[in-house]
Scaffold this motif. Structure first.
Motif, PDB file in Angstrom:
ATOM      1  N   MET A 433      -0.037 -11.874  -8.486  1.00  0.00           N
ATOM      2  CA  MET A 433      -1.429 -11.581  -8.791  1.00  0.00           C
ATOM      3  C   MET A 433      -1.731 -10.104  -8.640  1.00  0.00           C
ATOM      4  N   VAL A 434      -1.184  -9.497  -7.577  1.00  0.00           N
ATOM      5  CA  VAL A 434      -1.431  -8.071  -7.352  1.00  0.00           C
ATOM      6  C   VAL A 434      -0.878  -7.275  -8.529  1.00  0.00           C
ATOM      7  N   LYS A 435       0.313  -7.682  -9.013  1.00  0.00           N
ATOM      8  CA  LYS A 435       0.920  -6.984 -10.157  1.00  0.00           C
ATOM      9  C   LYS A 435       0.017  -7.048 -11.369  1.00  0.00           C
ATOM     10  N   ASP A 436      -0.525  -8.250 -11.593  1.00  0.00           N
ATOM     11  CA  ASP A 436      -1.463  -8.417 -12.711  1.00  0.00           C
ATOM     12  C   ASP A 436      -2.617  -7.440 -12.589  1.00  0.00           C
ATOM     13  N   VAL A 437      -3.214  -7.387 -11.401  1.00  0.00           N
ATOM     14  CA  VAL A 437      -4.371  -6.512 -11.185  1.00  0.00           C
ATOM     15  C   VAL A 437      -3.980  -5.059 -11.459  1.00  0.00           C
ATOM     16  N   ILE A 438      -2.815  -4.670 -10.982  1.00  0.00           N
ATOM     17  CA  ILE A 438      -2.378  -3.291 -11.181  1.00  0.00           C
ATOM     18  C   ILE A 438      -2.187  -2.986 -12.666  1.00  0.00           C
ATOM     19  N   ASP A 439      -1.562  -3.942 -13.381  1.00  0.00           N
ATOM     20  CA  ASP A 439      -1.348  -3.748 -14.819  1.00  0.00           C
ATOM     21  C   ASP A 439      -2.650  -3.629 -15.587  1.00  0.00           C
ATOM     22  N   GLU A 440      -3.639  -4.410 -15.158  1.00  0.00           N
ATOM     23  CA  GLU A 440      -4.902  -4.435 -15.900  1.00  0.00           C
ATOM     24  C   GLU A 440      -5.785  -3.227 -15.611  1.00  0.00           C
ATOM     25  N   ASN A 441      -5.497  -2.466 -14.552  1.00  0.00           N
ATOM     26  CA  ASN A 441      -6.425  -1.413 -14.142  1.00  0.00           C
ATOM     27  C   ASN A 441      -5.731  -0.058 -13.946  1.00  0.00           C
ATOM     28  N   ASN A 442      -5.171   0.445 -15.028  1.00  0.00           N
ATOM     29  CA  ASN A 442      -4.418   1.693 -14.948  1.00  0.00           C
ATOM     30  C   ASN A 442      -5.230   2.847 -14.392  1.00  0.00           C
ATOM     31  N   LYS A 443      -6.478   2.883 -14.829  1.00  0.00           N
ATOM     32  CA  LYS A 443      -7.339   4.003 -14.441  1.00  0.00           C
ATOM     33  C   LYS A 443      -7.466   4.086 -12.909  1.00  0.00           C
ATOM     34  N   GLN A 444      -7.796   2.927 -12.319  1.00  0.00           N
ATOM     35  CA  GLN A 444      -7.998   2.901 -10.865  1.00  0.00           C
ATOM     36  C   GLN A 444      -6.699   3.207 -10.124  1.00  0.00           C
ATOM     37  N   VAL A 445      -5.565   2.741 -10.706  1.00  0.00           N
ATOM     38  CA  VAL A 445      -4.281   2.994 -10.061  1.00  0.00           C
ATOM     39  C   VAL A 445      -4.033   4.495  -9.995  1.00  0.00           C
ATOM     40  N   GLU A 446      -4.317   5.181 -11.124  1.00  0.00           N
ATOM     41  CA  GLU A 446      -4.128   6.639 -11.147  1.00  0.00           C
ATOM     42  C   GLU A 446      -4.986   7.335 -10.107  1.00  0.00           C
ATOM     43  N   GLN A 447      -6.277   6.908 -10.096  1.00  0.00           N
ATOM     44  CA  GLN A 447      -7.199   7.516  -9.131  1.00  0.00           C
ATOM     45  C   GLN A 447      -6.692   7.332  -7.701  1.00  0.00           C
ATOM     46  N   TYR A 448      -6.199   6.100  -7.412  1.00  0.00           N
ATOM     47  CA  TYR A 448      -5.718   5.826  -6.062  1.00  0.00           C
ATOM     48  C   TYR A 448      -4.541   6.725  -5.737  1.00  0.00           C
ATOM     49  N   ARG A 449      -3.621   6.810  -6.698  1.00  0.00           N
ATOM     50  CA  ARG A 449      -2.398   7.574  -6.429  1.00  0.00           C
ATOM     51  C   ARG A 449      -2.683   9.057  -6.317  1.00  0.00           C
ATOM     52  N   SER A 450      -3.806   9.497  -6.946  1.00  0.00           N
ATOM     53  CA  SER A 450      -4.130  10.913  -6.806  1.00  0.00           C
ATOM     54  C   SER A 450      -5.023  11.148  -5.588  1.00  0.00           C
ATOM     55  N   GLY A 451      -5.069  10.186  -4.683  1.00  0.00           N
ATOM     56  CA  GLY A 451      -5.699  10.460  -3.379  1.00  0.00           C
ATOM     57  C   GLY A 451      -6.939   9.687  -3.030  1.00  0.00           C
ATOM     58  N   ASN A 452      -7.528   8.937  -3.964  1.00  0.00           N
ATOM     59  CA  ASN A 452      -8.735   8.191  -3.646  1.00  0.00           C
ATOM     60  C   ASN A 452      -8.377   6.865  -2.957  1.00  0.00           C
ATOM     61  N   GLU A 453      -8.116   6.948  -1.640  1.00  0.00           N
ATOM     62  CA  GLU A 453      -7.591   5.770  -0.937  1.00  0.00           C
ATOM     63  C   GLU A 453      -8.666   4.715  -0.681  1.00  0.00           C
ATOM     64  N   LYS A 454      -9.890   5.129  -0.875  1.00  0.00           N
ATOM     65  CA  LYS A 454     -10.982   4.160  -0.668  1.00  0.00           C
ATOM     66  C   LYS A 454     -10.867   2.998  -1.655  1.00  0.00           C
ATOM     67  N   LEU A 455     -10.178   3.238  -2.764  1.00  0.00           N
ATOM     68  CA  LEU A 455     -10.066   2.199  -3.790  1.00  0.00           C
ATOM     69  C   LEU A 455      -9.255   0.983  -3.347  1.00  0.00           C
ATOM     70  N   LEU A 456      -8.579   1.099  -2.202  1.00  0.00           N
ATOM     71  CA  LEU A 456      -7.791  -0.024  -1.697  1.00  0.00           C
ATOM     72  C   LEU A 456      -8.661  -1.280  -1.586  1.00  0.00           C
ATOM     73  N   GLY A 457      -9.840  -1.078  -1.019  1.00  0.00           N
ATOM     74  CA  GLY A 457     -10.773  -2.195  -0.846  1.00  0.00           C
ATOM     75  C   GLY A 457     -11.130  -2.834  -2.172  1.00  0.00           C
ATOM     76  N   TRP A 458     -11.278  -2.004  -3.177  1.00  0.00           N
ATOM     77  CA  TRP A 458     -11.628  -2.500  -4.501  1.00  0.00           C
ATOM     78  C   TRP A 458     -10.521  -3.413  -5.051  1.00  0.00           C
ATOM     79  N   PHE A 459      -9.270  -2.998  -4.852  1.00  0.00           N
ATOM     80  CA  PHE A 459      -8.139  -3.809  -5.308  1.00  0.00           C
ATOM     81  C   PHE A 459      -8.104  -5.155  -4.600  1.00  0.00           C
ATOM     82  N   VAL A 460      -8.338  -5.109  -3.273  1.00  0.00           N
ATOM     83  CA  VAL A 460      -8.366  -6.364  -2.508  1.00  0.00           C
ATOM     84  C   VAL A 460      -9.428  -7.277  -3.096  1.00  0.00           C
ATOM     85  N   GLY A 461     -10.583  -6.668  -3.389  1.00  0.00           N
ATOM     86  CA  GLY A 461     -11.694  -7.431  -3.963  1.00  0.00           C
ATOM     87  C   GLY A 461     -11.306  -8.121  -5.271  1.00  0.00           C
ATOM     88  N   GLN A 462     -10.542  -7.397  -6.130  1.00  0.00           N
ATOM     89  CA  GLN A 462     -10.122  -7.966  -7.410  1.00  0.00           C
ATOM     90  C   GLN A 462      -9.233  -9.185  -7.214  1.00  0.00           C
TER      91      GLN A 462
END
Lengths: 486, 95
Positions: A433-462
């Motif tokens: 399921m996590v893989k699916d979420v990551i595949d579907e949300n490239n934009k957020q993945v990029e933002q996270y990897r470029s330092g926006n760690e707050k997005l972790l919560g958002w992924f959990v939420g998804q």
């Protein structure tokens, strides 16, 4: 040390002096002086004997159990039990008092001086001394709203045994008065001598209130009536103290009088009709000999007392290693304490205590239900707690399941299974399921990897959204952290 | 001990007994006489005598806590003038 509230007037700082008279209906089957039943809510005059209706020639015979209950209550108040006590007639005219007098105890009450300790908000405790406890008859009940010109009298309550418990004027603000009344209620419920039900009037309270500048001699007091809940009693005292301060600072005198509290307007007003009635012309009731209770009986009743609130709280702190606060909440009511002790067997103490205090008591409170009206019993709650502890459901899901058990009934396990609320803790399944979420949300993945760690919560939420909230949040967190790193 | 007129009026009021003005003096005199008569008891020295409540030495008999009475509301209100559903009725009394 307690630190009571002082009231600031225009000119001075004032302290309050409060004493309480509590009327507690004695728990027993029949009346104090007759064999009619003591029940609430029966048809008018159906629980009345000729003695209670004061028909000519009827004689009172005292109820042994009522005497025993008064002695037990005396013991629980650490008080002296008097081997000889006397019943007196208190004379006054009122339609709901057919005898024209109330049989009470004036000069020689059955219980003398005692004390209880009350706990205050700041965690400190204070000793309040008891002046006396005596036995007396209750009066009948009048209803005024059925007819424009008539009042109706029902004598079912007439002759029901009451214990009047009089404190010394030891309380210094309304919070102390509230703590005293709650403690007294807790004690009589522990020893089962009164059901403590203020709504039905089995526990009623009058407050004597006066004010004085700090350390001055006692001021003139007023007696407040119609205080039928702890909350209203506290409000009435606050209003009355401020009223007296205004009177005194205005250069006038406080009249000693009886005042009625009106909860709708939050004010007290004078009951003028009572002024003339204050000469009760007490004298020993010639129909009743002095009451003798021997030491053997007094001591036997002392041995029958159960563990009292203070002792139980102490034991909860020691035996279960609970904080003073938690132990206090759990032992304030005997039924609450018993409930906890049933659920806690074989379970984690801190977890069980927290769950009961926060969720179980919280729910009862919200719905205004007492513990014996709870649709969830100790076994059912235990089952739910086990499902949380073994990871079958999350704490969050448990709250929903609990609400369903409470409002619609049913057992925790059934509800979890029928609604598919079982927590997904299978790592492989969650990884997918996590893989699916990551595949579907490239934009957020990029933002996270470029330092926006707050997005972790958002992924959990998804992921939670995909699983209807049943994913094990701890594992989801781990998986997301791991996969996003790659 | 002699009573004054005001006390007699107050006693009558407490006892809910109506007396005419013309009777006040009579009752003042008669009640005072009764009190004076009873006051003779004060002449006896009872310093070392325990209060006595009876000659038999009996104490109060207690009964078991059983419901053996009641359940006859009709009989209780039988002599009441204006009853409603087995309640007594009185002219409205309200604070």
């Amino acid at each position: 040390m307690s630190n009571p509230i002082k009231l600031k007037g225009e000119k001075f700082l004032w302290e309050m002096v409060i004493g309480l008279e509590v009327h507690a209906q004695v728990k027993c089957k029949s009346k104090l002086f007759s064999g009619a039943a003591c029940d609430f809510g029966a048809e008018p005059n159906s629980l009345v004997s000729f003695v209670d209706a004061a028909m000519p020639g009827m004689l009172p015979v005292i109820n042994k159990e009522a005497v025993n209950q008064a002695i037990k209550t005396g013991h629980a108040l650490n008080a002296k039990i008097n081997e000889i006590s006397v019943f007196d007639r208190k004379n006054y005219f009122y339609p709901d008092l057919p005898q024209g007098y109330q049989i009470s105890q004036f000069k020689s009450p059955i219980v003398g001086e005692g004390w209880i300790d009350i706990s205050l908000e700041d965690g400190s405790s204070k000793r309040v001394e008891i002046e006396r406890l005596h036995l007396e008859q209750d009066a009948g009940k009048s209803t005024h709203d059925q007819d424009p010109n008539l009042s109706f009298i029902d004598l079912n309550r007439s002759g029901i045994p009451l214990m009047e418990i009089v404190s010394k004027p030891d309380m210094r603000d309304w919070k102390e008065a509230g703590a005293y009344l709650r403690k007294l209620r807790s004690i009589v419920r522990y020893i089962d001598t009164c059901d403590g039900n203020m709504d039905e009037g089995s526990l009623r309270c009058d407050a004597n209130v006066s004010v004085r500048t700090e350390g001055d001699v006692l001021g003139t007091r007023c007696e407040l009536k119609n205080l039928n809940s702890v909350k209203f009693m506290m409000k009435a005292i606050e209003f009355e103290a401020n009223r007296q301060i205004e009177v005194l600072e205005g250069g006038e005198k406080v009249e000693q009088e009886t005042r009625l509290y009106d909860p709708n307007k939050n004010e007290t007003r004078s009951m003028r009709s009572k002024e003339e009635a204050h000469d009760y012309r007490y004298f020993p009731d010639p129909d009743l000999l002095p009451l003798h209770v021997d030491l053997q009986r007094i001591n036997r009743l002392k041995k029958e007392l159960p563990e009292l609130p203070d002792k139980k709280k102490e034991r909860f702190e020691k035996e279960y290693n609970l904080s003073s606060y938690d132990a206090g909440v759990l032992t304030a009511d005997i039924q609450h304490a018993n409930f906890f002790e049933k659920v806690v067997v074989g379970r984690n103490v801190k977890f069980t205590a927290n769950w009961i205090i926060t969720n179980f008591f919280g729910m009862l409170n919200d719905l205004g239900k007492s513990i014996d009206e709870s649709p969830v019993d100790s076994e059912q709650l235990g089952e739910l707690l086990d499902l949380i502890q073994d990871g079958t459901i999350s704490g969050r899901t448990a709250k929903d399941v609990f609400e369903e058990m409470f409002t619609k009934g049913g057992n925790a396990r059934q509800i979890v299974e029928s609604k598919g609320l079982k927590q997904i803790s299978n790592t492989d399944e969650l990884e997918k399921m996590v893989k699916d979420v990551i595949d579907e949300n490239n934009k957020q993945v990029e933002q996270y990897r470029s330092g926006n760690e707050k997005l972790l919560g958002w992924f959990v939420g998804q992921v939670m959204k995909k699983t209807g909230g049943t994913a094990n949040p701890k594992i989801v967190n781990e998986v997301i952290l791991r996969l996003l790193k790659n | 001990m002699s009573l004054d007129r005001a006390t007699v009026i107050r006693i009558a009021n407490l006892a809910k007994i109506h007396i005419d003005d013309s009777e006040i003096d009579i009752f003042t005199r008669e009640l005072s006489q009764i009190l004076n008569w009873v006051e003779q008891l004060n002449e006896v020295d009872v310093k070392n005598v325990k209060p006595m409540t009876g000659v038999s030495g009996m104490s109060l008999r207690e009964r078991e806590d059983e419901v053996l009475d009641g359940g006859y509301a009709d009989k209780i209100v039988k002599n009441s003038k204006e009853k409603k559903k087995n309640s007594f009725s009185v002219p409205k009394v309200i604070e």
